[in-house]
Write a protein that holds these residues in place. Sequence first.
Motif, PDB file in Angstrom:
ATOM      1  N   THR A  77       0.844  -1.189   0.000  1.00  0.00           N
ATOM      2  CA  THR A  77       0.000   0.000   0.000  1.00  0.00           C
ATOM      3  C   THR A  77       0.884   1.246   0.000  1.00  0.00           C
ATOM      4  O   THR A  77       2.003   1.217   0.501  1.00  0.00           O
ATOM      5  N   PRO A  78       0.393   2.337  -0.559  1.00  0.00           N
ATOM      6  CA  PRO A  78       1.242   3.517  -0.733  1.00  0.00           C
ATOM      7  C   PRO A  78       1.454   4.324   0.536  1.00  0.00           C
ATOM      8  O   PRO A  78       0.655   4.289   1.470  1.00  0.00           O
ATOM      9  N   LEU A  79       2.559   5.061   0.532  1.00  0.00           N
ATOM     10  CA  LEU A  79       2.809   6.084   1.537  1.00  0.00           C
ATOM     11  C   LEU A  79       2.319   7.400   0.936  1.00  0.00           C
ATOM     12  O   LEU A  79       2.603   7.708  -0.229  1.00  0.00           O
ATOM     13  N   VAL A  80       1.579   8.171   1.718  1.00  0.00           N
ATOM     14  CA  VAL A  80       1.021   9.431   1.253  1.00  0.00           C
ATOM     15  C   VAL A  80       1.619  10.557   2.093  1.00  0.00           C
ATOM     16  O   VAL A  80       1.577  10.495   3.327  1.00  0.00           O
ATOM     17  N   ARG A  81       2.161  11.550   1.418  1.00  0.00           N
ATOM     18  CA  ARG A  81       2.763  12.674   2.145  1.00  0.00           C
ATOM     19  C   ARG A  81       1.664  13.488   2.827  1.00  0.00           C
ATOM     20  O   ARG A  81       0.640  13.789   2.233  1.00  0.00           O
ATOM     21  N   SER A  82       1.909  13.811   4.076  1.00  0.00           N
ATOM     22  CA  SER A  82       0.964  14.599   4.862  1.00  0.00           C
ATOM     23  C   SER A  82       1.629  15.903   5.274  1.00  0.00           C
ATOM     24  O   SER A  82       2.199  16.024   6.356  1.00  0.00           O
ATOM     25  N   ARG A  83       1.567  16.880   4.381  1.00  0.00           N
ATOM     26  CA  ARG A  83       2.254  18.160   4.620  1.00  0.00           C
ATOM     27  C   ARG A  83       1.671  18.905   5.824  1.00  0.00           C
ATOM     28  O   ARG A  83       2.403  19.393   6.675  1.00  0.00           O
ATOM     29  N   ASN A  84       0.339  19.014   5.875  1.00  0.00           N
ATOM     30  CA  ASN A  84      -0.290  19.804   6.940  1.00  0.00           C
ATOM     31  C   ASN A  84      -0.028  19.211   8.318  1.00  0.00           C
ATOM     32  O   ASN A  84       0.361  19.928   9.239  1.00  0.00           O
ATOM     33  N   LEU A  85      -0.245  17.914   8.480  1.00  0.00           N
ATOM     34  CA  LEU A  85       0.005  17.276   9.772  1.00  0.00           C
ATOM     35  C   LEU A  85       1.493  17.342  10.116  1.00  0.00           C
ATOM     36  O   LEU A  85       1.867  17.616  11.256  1.00  0.00           O
ATOM     37  N   GLY A  86       2.335  17.107   9.118  1.00  0.00           N
ATOM     38  CA  GLY A  86       3.776  17.206   9.341  1.00  0.00           C
ATOM     39  C   GLY A  86       4.181  18.588   9.831  1.00  0.00           C
ATOM     40  O   GLY A  86       4.974  18.724  10.766  1.00  0.00           O
ATOM     41  N   GLN A  87       3.599  19.607   9.219  1.00  0.00           N
ATOM     42  CA  GLN A  87       3.896  20.983   9.620  1.00  0.00           C
ATOM     43  C   GLN A  87       3.430  21.234  11.055  1.00  0.00           C
ATOM     44  O   GLN A  87       4.148  21.822  11.854  1.00  0.00           O
ATOM     45  N   LYS A  88       2.230  20.774  11.398  1.00  0.00           N
ATOM     46  CA  LYS A  88       1.708  20.938  12.767  1.00  0.00           C
ATOM     47  C   LYS A  88       2.612  20.259  13.792  1.00  0.00           C
ATOM     48  O   LYS A  88       2.745  20.721  14.923  1.00  0.00           O
ATOM     49  N   LEU A  89       3.219  19.137  13.397  1.00  0.00           N
ATOM     50  CA  LEU A  89       4.092  18.383  14.299  1.00  0.00           C
ATOM     51  C   LEU A  89       5.542  18.872  14.255  1.00  0.00           C
ATOM     52  O   LEU A  89       6.403  18.334  14.943  1.00  0.00           O
ATOM     53  N   GLY A  90       5.804  19.847  13.399  1.00  0.00           N
ATOM     54  CA  GLY A  90       7.155  20.379  13.293  1.00  0.00           C
ATOM     55  C   GLY A  90       8.100  19.495  12.498  1.00  0.00           C
ATOM     56  O   GLY A  90       9.311  19.524  12.711  1.00  0.00           O
ATOM     57  N   LEU A  91       7.549  18.725  11.563  1.00  0.00           N
ATOM     58  CA  LEU A  91       8.356  17.810  10.762  1.00  0.00           C
ATOM     59  C   LEU A  91       8.492  18.324   9.335  1.00  0.00           C
ATOM     60  O   LEU A  91       7.527  18.849   8.763  1.00  0.00           O
ATOM     61  N   LYS A  92       9.668  18.153   8.745  1.00  0.00           N
ATOM     62  CA  LYS A  92       9.859  18.550   7.349  1.00  0.00           C
ATOM     63  C   LYS A  92       9.049  17.645   6.429  1.00  0.00           C
ATOM     64  O   LYS A  92       8.472  18.102   5.449  1.00  0.00           O
ATOM     65  N   GLU A  93       9.066  16.357   6.733  1.00  0.00           N
ATOM     66  CA  GLU A  93       8.339  15.386   5.914  1.00  0.00           C
ATOM     67  C   GLU A  93       7.647  14.385   6.812  1.00  0.00           C
ATOM     68  O   GLU A  93       8.245  13.885   7.762  1.00  0.00           O
ATOM     69  N   LEU A  94       6.412  14.076   6.492  1.00  0.00           N
ATOM     70  CA  LEU A  94       5.654  13.049   7.198  1.00  0.00           C
ATOM     71  C   LEU A  94       4.861  12.267   6.164  1.00  0.00           C
ATOM     72  O   LEU A  94       4.193  12.855   5.308  1.00  0.00           O
ATOM     73  N   TYR A  95       4.973  10.948   6.223  1.00  0.00           N
ATOM     74  CA  TYR A  95       4.234  10.092   5.315  1.00  0.00           C
ATOM     75  C   TYR A  95       3.359   9.149   6.134  1.00  0.00           C
ATOM     76  O   TYR A  95       3.779   8.645   7.166  1.00  0.00           O
ATOM     77  N   LEU A  96       2.149   8.924   5.642  1.00  0.00           N
ATOM     78  CA  LEU A  96       1.202   8.014   6.288  1.00  0.00           C
ATOM     79  C   LEU A  96       0.968   6.820   5.374  1.00  0.00           C
ATOM     80  O   LEU A  96       0.882   6.970   4.148  1.00  0.00           O
TER      81      LEU A  96
END
Length: 159
Positions: A77-96
């Motif tokens: 199954t794919p990894l989907v970039r989560s820019r908004n949640l990543g930004q809220k968590l202070g992360l440059k990149e977050l994938y779900l």
Amino acid sequence: MKIKGLICRECKREYPAEAIHVCEFCFGPLEVNYNYDEIRETLTKEKIEKGPKSLWRYIDLLPVMGKEMVGLHAGFTPLVRSRNLGQKLGLKELYLKNDTVNHPTLSFKDRVVSVALTRAKELGFDTVACASTGKGVESAARVRTSARMLRIASPTSAV
């Protein structure tokens, strides 16, 4: 062989790779005891990349012998970039991980059921009991169809 046997998570007592799940001495859970030296000799990044587009590309790391797999399309199954949640968590990149596109039931349970039924088949079982009231039963029923030899027993409330 890549599977040495089973080992108790609590007391480290070792068992053969048979259909047992609890240590008879301390009642701790049993886990697969892998032969990592053997796996290290045969597993490469290229081998994984060339594998099928399913969880079976990782077969060298799964607790099955791998001759006849059940549920051939689960996983990958794919990894989907989560820019908004990543930004809220202070992360440059977050994938779900998007398990809503898993097969056959669109649930993460399809991977678990595929591996469990494959191992059950390898151990010679023709009947599987499924303790679930929802997606676990549905996944087992659909994956079982591809195995053509497994019967599912589940609570009537799950049907």
